[in-house]
Design an enzyme around this catalytic site. Structure first.
Site, mmCIF file in Angstrom:
data_model
loop_
_atom_site.group_PDB
_atom_site.id
_atom_site.type_symbol
_atom_site.label_atom_id
_atom_site.label_comp_id
_atom_site.label_asym_id
_atom_site.label_seq_id
_atom_site.Cartn_x
_atom_site.Cartn_y
_atom_site.Cartn_z
ATOM 1 N N CYS A 75 0.863 -1.175 0.000
ATOM 2 C CA CYS A 75 0.000 0.000 0.000
ATOM 3 C C CYS A 75 0.907 1.235 0.000
ATOM 4 C CB CYS A 75 -0.875 -0.023 1.253
ATOM 5 S SG CYS A 75 -1.881 1.459 1.487
ATOM 6 N N CYS A 181 -1.020 3.794 -6.416
ATOM 7 C CA CYS A 181 -1.890 3.149 -5.417
ATOM 8 C C CYS A 181 -2.110 1.734 -5.925
ATOM 9 C CB CYS A 181 -3.219 3.886 -5.304
ATOM 10 S SG CYS A 181 -4.490 2.977 -4.387
#
Ligand code: DGL
Length: 251
Positions: A75, A181
């Site tokens: 992440c 992302c």
């Protein structure tokens, strides 16, 4: 006590990190991975830094309780918020992911580079430092709400979102799009419909996998099989695990 036969913990705020997990599996097929999606607390990218850090700490506690030998933060947002602090606090290897701005900079031919990421990733000093070095021609585009569309597998809506996002730009002048992302990696087919074919779409998954291998080798922590994956979520497992499994197959 973790040793080279222990599993590797991998986590994200939700399902996006399974794309990273797929790259880790390709690079290290003999390792066991525990993937944890913190779905109950997603999204991270629109929270405050403190709220996000608290979520990450809970996930770390959960993974460490399973005696993992290393942790991969799949992440970009959690890496920007927490990687430095976690490395200072723990002995075990902690591998993060960051927007692939350096490779985009290297292939740039004078056009622009669109960097898609969460508002938090683009706001924090980790990205600022990267931008300072490799940001020539780069345009950061915060995408609040886009990870949720991937969580819901709402690709039609994601296509409308991206169409609007790109509307102010002349895409023929774009050299690369950076997927900052891990959720956005699953929008590659949608991006292929929207972008001219010469635009390179980059993500950090393979680089993260290579980095994990280097670090495990240096610490003599490489396992020699049999590999495997356990999928976990803080959300509704009946709803989330099938989505993770589907995306893992696709990745
Ligand atoms: N998948 C995450 C990332 O790579 C973040 C999505 C979110 O929780 O906002 O940044």
């Amino acid at each position: 006590m973790a040793d080279r036969f222990s599993a590797i913990g991998v986590f994200d705020s939700g399902v996006g990190g399974v794309g990273t997990l797929a790259a880790l599996r390709r690079e290290l097929p003999e390792e066991r991975f525990i993937f944890y999606g913190d779905t109950a607390n997603a999204p991270y990218g629109t929270k405050s830094r403190e709220e996000c850090m608290a979520c990450v700490q809970r996930v770390m506690d959960h993974l460490l309780a399973q005696d993992v030998k290393a942790v991969v933060i799949a992440c970009n947002t959690a890496t920007a918020v927490a990687a430095a602090e976690l490395r200072a606090r723990y002995e075990l290897p902690i591998i993060g992911i960051e927007p692939a701005l350096k490779p985009a900079h290297e292939l740039r031919r004078g056009g622009s580079i669109l960097v898609l990421a969460t508002p938090m990733t683009l706001r924090l000093e980790k990205f600022r430092a990267l931008y300072e070095r490799y940001g020539e021609g780069a345009i950061p585009l915060p995408c609040p709400g886009l990870m949720e569309l991937v969580e819901q597998e709402a690709y039609g809506q994601a296509k409308r979102y991206l169409t609007e996002l790109f509307a102010p730009y002349d895409l023929t002048q774009v050299d690369a799009v950076v997927l900052g992302c891990t959720h956005y990696v699953f929008l590659r087919p949608v991006l292929a419909e929207l972008l001219p074919p010469n635009v390179q779409v980059l993500d950090g998954n393979e680089g993260t996998a290579r980095q994990l291998k280097r670090v495990l080798a240096a610490r003599e922590l490489l396992a020699d099989g049999p590999g495997g994956v356990t999928l976990e979520t803080s959300g509704d497992a009946d709803a989330v695990i099938p989505v993770m499994a589907r995306l893992l197959r696709r990745a």
